[in-house]
Design an enzyme around this catalytic site. Structure first.
Site, short mmCIF file in Angstrom:
data_model
loop_
_atom_site.label_atom_id
_atom_site.label_comp_id
_atom_site.label_asym_id
_atom_site.label_seq_id
_atom_site.Cartn_x
_atom_site.Cartn_y
_atom_site.Cartn_z
N GLU A 71 -1.22 -2.03 1.39
CA GLU A 71 -0.40 -3.02 0.63
C GLU A 71 0.69 -2.41 0.64
O GLU A 71 0.29 -0.70 -0.08
CB GLU A 71 -1.27 -3.91 -0.51
N HIS A 77 -0.83 -11.54 -1.38
CA HIS A 77 -2.06 -11.00 -2.53
C HIS A 77 -1.67 -12.59 -3.50
O HIS A 77 -0.49 -11.80 -4.49
CB HIS A 77 -1.73 -9.20 -3.13
N ARG A 84 -10.14 -6.55 -3.39
CA ARG A 84 -8.95 -6.27 -3.75
C ARG A 84 -9.66 -5.37 -2.56
O ARG A 84 -10.44 -5.53 -1.68
CB ARG A 84 -9.77 -4.19 -4.65
#
Ligand SMILES: NC(=O)c1ccc[n+]([C@@H]2O[C@H](COP(=O)([O-])OP(=O)(O)OC[C@H]3O[C@@H](n4cnc5c(N)ncnc54)[C@H](O)[C@@H]3O)[C@@H](O)[C@H]2O)c1
Length: 316
Positions: free
Chosen positions: A273, A291, A244
């Site tokens: 992000e 991602h 993460r």
């Protein structure tokens, strides 16, 4: 009953739901129109991935909603506790993408060990004019076999990554504050199996001993890797974060790259992000993906069919 898969769902998932008598819509409804859409179309099941958020206001405004489903692991985009208090079922598919993330990590690690991330950037520009120069620049590659992989967070993905590492001939060490040991079963193509016991060790020992470090921890308040942790690592370590954004301090990472402590690193996830820092995007020591850890056909198929079977078992 009507299902809205607002961030998409695999064909295998649609097939399984339709076979059980559900109508599945894969329209992507804009966040601000979602409440109206759910009420007007009488949606009972809202399926999301990471793009759509499901907050208290939506839960309060959509009384006919019965299930919120997250295709994937992290549920930071859903007010899970609140939804459950209100009697909704909240489901996810925690195991479906573990092996896909593990393989992405290894794609990065093999690439970084041989400078593929740089060669792929520079061959189109200089491959004809400076072939020998590039050949020399990328001559000091390393093998993964025989090296030590340090796994931080030894849950589903950490263990899946450890299995790939064992198959690649690496030594695996792991730290997990909530797990003393794990038994890993490696399955081969012809049904042969090998069992492997790994006892976790301290975080400090993992950081000190590993040639490669990979993070597989959940999102948390503090950085898991910050300046102090970088200082404990071997010089020239290679790091991967496909967990993460926010578990590695990105500023400290760039500093550790500049000082030579970290040779190269891979990032699939970012503190910001979908707009990662430009200093990361332009850094030649980083191998980058947007991602895409869980973004394989196989993982999406498993996510779709797992969601479908959970929905059918809850609603019939
Ligand atoms: N890149 C991607 O596309 C992608 C896809 C799926 C999941 N993920 C992320 O990968 C991470 C791991 O997922 P998982 O399914 O393996 O979760 P998991 O819950 O199975 O495993 C996480 C493990 O981390 C351990 N842990 C918690 N805090 C820790 C700490 N400070 N140091 C070391 N260990 C710690 C927990 O005890 C647990 O065993 C999550 O953050 C998840 O969101 C990323």
């Amino acid at each position: 009953m009507n299902v809205l898969a607002n961030d998409g769902i695999s064909q295998s998932g649609i097939d399984a739901l339709e076979k059980a008598g559900y109508n599945v819509s894969t329209t992507t409804v804009a966040q601000e129109q979602l409440i109206n859409y759910i009420n007007e179309k009488d949606i009972s099941v809202l399926l999301v991935r990471s793009a759509t958020t499901v907050r208290k206001d939506l839960i309060d405004a959509c009384p006919n909603l019965k299930i919120i489903g997250r295709g994937g692991v992290g549920m930071d985009n859903i007010d899970v506790e609140y939804a459950r208090e209100k009697g909704l079922h909240v489901i996810n598919t925690p195991a479906a993408s573990s092996h896909s993330v593990a393989e992405l990590v290894f794609g990065h690690l093999y690439g970084l060990a041989r400078f593929l991330h740089n060669a792929n950037r520079e061959m189109p520009l200089e491959g004809d004019s400076n072939f020998k120069g590039l050949k020399k620049a990328y001559a000091k590659g390393t093998e993964l076999k025989g090296k030590t992989l340090g796994v931080l967070g030894f849950g589903r993905i950490g263990q899946a990554t450890a299995k790939v590492a064992l198959g690649a001939g690496m030594k695996v060490i792991a730290f997990d504050p909530f797990l003393e040991k794990a038994n890993l079963e490696l399955e081969f193509f012809d049904g042969q199996k090998v069992n492997f016991d790994i006892e976790t060790i301290s975080k400090e020992d993992v950081l000190k001993q590993a040639d490669f470090i990979t993070l597989h921890v959940p999102a948390q308040k503090d950085y898991v890797i910050d300046e102090a942790e970088f200082n404990m690592m071997k010089d020239g370590v290679i790091l991967a974060n496909a967990a993460r954004g926010g578990v590695v301090n990105e500023v400290a990472l760039v500093k550790a790259i500049e000082s030579g402590k970290v040779a190269r690193a891979a990032l699939d996830v970012f503190e910001k992000e979908p707009k990662p820092e430009i200093q990361l995007l332009m850094n030649p020591s980083l191998s980058l993906t947007p991602h895409t850890g869980a973004a394989t056909n196989e993982a999406q198929d498993r996510i779709g069919t797992e969601l479908a079977s959970q929905i059918v078992s809850i609603l019939g």
